[in-house]
Design a protein around this motif. Structure first.
Motif, PDB file in Angstrom:
ATOM      1  N   ALA A 163      46.914  41.948  30.702  1.00  0.00           N
ATOM      2  CA  ALA A 163      47.043  41.476  32.081  1.00  0.00           C
ATOM      3  C   ALA A 163      48.257  42.088  32.783  1.00  0.00           C
ATOM      4  O   ALA A 163      48.152  42.627  33.882  1.00  0.00           O
ATOM      5  CB  ALA A 163      47.129  39.950  32.099  1.00  0.00           C
ATOM      6  N   GLY A 177      49.257  46.793  37.456  1.00  0.00           N
ATOM      7  CA  GLY A 177      48.753  45.871  38.459  1.00  0.00           C
ATOM      8  C   GLY A 177      49.864  44.978  39.001  1.00  0.00           C
ATOM      9  O   GLY A 177      49.879  44.637  40.185  1.00  0.00           O
ATOM     10  N   TYR A 225      43.621  54.596  36.169  1.00  0.00           N
ATOM     11  CA  TYR A 225      44.835  53.923  35.673  1.00  0.00           C
ATOM     12  C   TYR A 225      45.731  54.918  34.939  1.00  0.00           C
ATOM     13  O   TYR A 225      46.947  54.916  35.073  1.00  0.00           O
ATOM     14  CB  TYR A 225      44.411  52.816  34.722  1.00  0.00           C
ATOM     15  CG  TYR A 225      45.418  51.710  34.507  1.00  0.00           C
ATOM     16  CD1 TYR A 225      45.510  50.661  35.401  1.00  0.00           C
ATOM     17  CD2 TYR A 225      46.253  51.702  33.399  1.00  0.00           C
ATOM     18  CE1 TYR A 225      46.405  49.635  35.206  1.00  0.00           C
ATOM     19  CE2 TYR A 225      47.157  50.683  33.194  1.00  0.00           C
ATOM     20  CZ  TYR A 225      47.227  49.646  34.098  1.00  0.00           C
ATOM     21  OH  TYR A 225      48.116  48.629  33.899  1.00  0.00           O
ATOM     22  N   PHE A 279      42.091  42.243  39.258  1.00  0.00           N
ATOM     23  CA  PHE A 279      42.671  43.437  38.648  1.00  0.00           C
ATOM     24  C   PHE A 279      43.827  43.029  37.742  1.00  0.00           C
ATOM     25  O   PHE A 279      43.934  43.460  36.598  1.00  0.00           O
ATOM     26  CB  PHE A 279      43.170  44.388  39.742  1.00  0.00           C
ATOM     27  CG  PHE A 279      43.611  45.727  39.221  1.00  0.00           C
ATOM     28  CD1 PHE A 279      42.727  46.788  39.170  1.00  0.00           C
ATOM     29  CD2 PHE A 279      44.906  45.933  38.767  1.00  0.00           C
ATOM     30  CE1 PHE A 279      43.121  48.024  38.672  1.00  0.00           C
ATOM     31  CE2 PHE A 279      45.311  47.154  38.261  1.00  0.00           C
ATOM     32  CZ  PHE A 279      44.413  48.212  38.219  1.00  0.00           C
ATOM     33  N   SER A 320      42.901  41.256  34.564  1.00  0.00           N
ATOM     34  CA  SER A 320      41.951  42.061  33.763  1.00  0.00           C
ATOM     35  C   SER A 320      40.559  41.429  33.723  1.00  0.00           C
ATOM     36  O   SER A 320      39.901  41.418  32.680  1.00  0.00           O
ATOM     37  CB  SER A 320      42.432  42.240  32.315  1.00  0.00           C
ATOM     38  OG  SER A 320      43.743  42.702  32.259  1.00  0.00           O
TER      39      SER A 320
HETATM   40  N1  PHE Z   1      45.511  43.937  34.357  1.00  0.00           N
HETATM   41  C1  PHE Z   1      45.952  45.281  34.209  1.00  0.00           C
HETATM   42  C2  PHE Z   1      47.183  45.475  35.071  1.00  0.00           C
HETATM   43  O1  PHE Z   1      47.557  44.606  35.793  1.00  0.00           O
HETATM   44  C3  PHE Z   1      44.882  46.286  34.528  1.00  0.00           C
HETATM   45  C4  PHE Z   1      43.570  45.989  33.885  1.00  0.00           C
HETATM   46  C5  PHE Z   1      42.458  45.731  34.664  1.00  0.00           C
HETATM   47  C6  PHE Z   1      43.460  45.944  32.499  1.00  0.00           C
HETATM   48  C7  PHE Z   1      41.243  45.416  34.076  1.00  0.00           C
HETATM   49  C8  PHE Z   1      42.243  45.623  31.895  1.00  0.00           C
HETATM   50  C9  PHE Z   1      41.135  45.351  32.691  1.00  0.00           C
HETATM   51  O2  PHE Z   1      47.780  46.502  35.071  1.00  0.00           O
END
Ligand code: PHE
Length: 481
Positions: free
Chosen positions: A30, A34, A116, A246, A249
């Protein structure tokens, strides 16, 4: 922990070694770019206060119930995400077609992974810059030997102009991710989480305390927490809900996949609460760290994706031990990003490995190789609007990188979450849900109400309002007289 067998029914299935290992891995998934990069950028672009408060509501009333639903499906299904959904459906006497919600999720995780890792590459670039600066400038004084702010701000556009370098950095970041996922759950993903997440939190705490003493907190607080109702438009609400997904996750099969490695003895409700709480705290604190610097340096709050990469280095220029703090900051962001990218790669890998009957290392390499190509295209065509797509409202003027970001956070994730809550609320058998969710009494009923009614309805409204703002305003106008 109970040893269950994998998809072949013979080899023991992989799993977390303890509840805390799962918490670290899930919080690791998580907390990532993001929080540190995307949250401040989205908050700034969407006007601050209204966005932030709506975001918090989204986390509590939509994100958290959906998170619990995803982990619950994963743990009950004990398999890759689509297979877990199929098993829950079968046990509830319902159609296996519901697995499509997780098929889309797996696709979404793959798409997020590809862009990402491009941003992960930027982080590597800044680690290099600050490491080099530490060598030339030394410990004392600020970073960059007092070079003018414009020069520091220009570091990022200069990187954007260098497509080849962006592609190389993307590949390096993806290769590091691949290395750990190929090693499997306990010696790869769990290892990364248990070493990097505690280090991340220590560095985060140190830098936050340091930042708090440099002033500017008041203005940032006012900016982030003043609620101006008139700014809460359809697109702002969709941006907030997309950011909540996001950041947690969700909607892309990631938490379902991690849930499959959780032991029977873990209480999923309280664990989900810890994950969502930690993630939201980090995002808010990151905002409180970044905005004071933005305001003090006279930068625009709406600077978007550049915010973290451009404003903070300017602040490090004026801080004692600036090069060292800058280096530590970007190393910390790298740790957070890596514990997220491993979860992004794990979701499609777990599916592909089972589906194609391949060894983990081979499956991981094929998935990562495909993400390499897509991410490299996104990096290479940075700034070039995608013909045929960039004309559509939601994707107006966007290049491939931003199309991938918008498509996942504003379409796939909310749609995935609608289907997940409908599935858990209406399709899965009550007995199965009750035995997994770890809730009782009033909270249990409240959660059921949220997944049955509130989440799907609110998400559908927010989705439509964000995609067709004019039409929604017209409808509101009719009702409003
Ligand atoms: N939650 C992660 C972040 O904040 C990004 C992510 C999104 C990971 C979806 C896994 C699934 O950076």
């Amino acid at each position: 922990m109970v040893v269950t067998t994998g998809s072949d029914g013979i080899t023991p299935r992989e799993g977390w070694s303890s509840r805390s290992a799962f918490i670290l891995a899930a919080v690791g998934s998580a907390v990532g770019l993001g929080n540190m990069w995307r949250f401040p950028a989205e908050a700034g672009e969407n006007g601050g206060g209204a966005f932030v408060l709506f975001y918090i509501l989204c986390v509590l009333l939509i994100g958290l119930p959906v998170l619990l639903s995803e982990v619950l499906i994963g743990r009950h299904g004990q398999s890759n995400a689509p297979e877990s959904v199929r098993r829950v459906a079968a046990e509830s006497g319902k159609s296996g077609r519901w697995a499509i919600l997780a098929d889309f999720g797996v696709l979404g995780a793959f798409l997020v992974l590809s862009f990402y890792c491009v941003v992960g590459g930027w982080v590597l670039y800044y680690i290099g810059i600050f490491a080099g600066d530490l060598v030339t400038t030394g410990l004392s004084g600020g970073a960059f030997q007092g070079r003018p702010p414009e020069e520091i701000e220009n570091l990022l556009p200069a990187l954007f102009d260098n497509g080849a370098l962006m592609v190389v950095l993307h590949i390096v970041f993806l290769a590091i991710t691949l290395f750990f996922v190929a090693r499997g759950i306990s010696s790869g993903i769990e290892w990364v989480a248990t070493w990097l997440m505690p280090t991340f939190f220590l560095l985060f705490l140190a830098i936050t305390i340091y930042g708090a003493t440099t002033g500017g907190f008041g203005e940032a607080m006012a900016y982030l927490f003043t609620f101006d109702f008139s700014r809460l438009t359809g697109p702002v609400m969709l941006a907030a809900v997309g950011q909540a997904f996001f950041s947690l996750s969700l909607g892309v099969a990631g938490m379902m996949t991690y849930g499959a490695y959780v032991g029977r003895d873990v209480n999923l409700a309280s664990t989900s609460g810890i994950i969502a709480g930690a993630d939201t705290a980090v995002a808010l604190i990151a905002g409180l760290c970044i905005f004071p610097i933005v305001f003090a340096a006279g930068l625009e709050a709406s600077a978007g994706p550049g915010l973290m990469f451009q404003s903070l280095p300017i602040a490090f220029r004026d801080m004692p031990f600036g090069s060292l703090i800058g280096l530590l900051f970007f190393v910390m962001v790298f740790f957070a990003a890596l514990t997220s990218s491993v979860s992004l790669l794990e979701a499609p890998t777990a599916w592909f490995k089972d589906r194609a009957g391949l060894p983990r290392a081979v499956a991981t390499t094929i998935v990562a190789g495909s993400a390499l190509v897509l991410g490299a295209l996104a990096a290479w065509f940075w700034g070039t609007p995608v013909a045929g797509i960039a004309e559509l409202g939601l994707f107006e003027g966007q290049d491939l990188f931003n199309v991938l970001d918008t498509l996942t956070s504003k379409v796939l994730m909310p749609v995935g979450a609608i289907l997940t809550s409908l599935f858990v609320g209406w399709v899965a058998s009550r007995r199965l849900i009750d035995s997994e969710n770890g809730l009782s009494g009033g909270l249990h009923h409240f959660w059921l109400f949220l997944v049955r009614w509130f989440c799907p309805l609110m998400l559908a409204i927010i989705l439509l309002g964000g995609i067709f703002p004019e039409a929604t305003e017209a409808v509101f106008a009719i009702f409003g007289g």
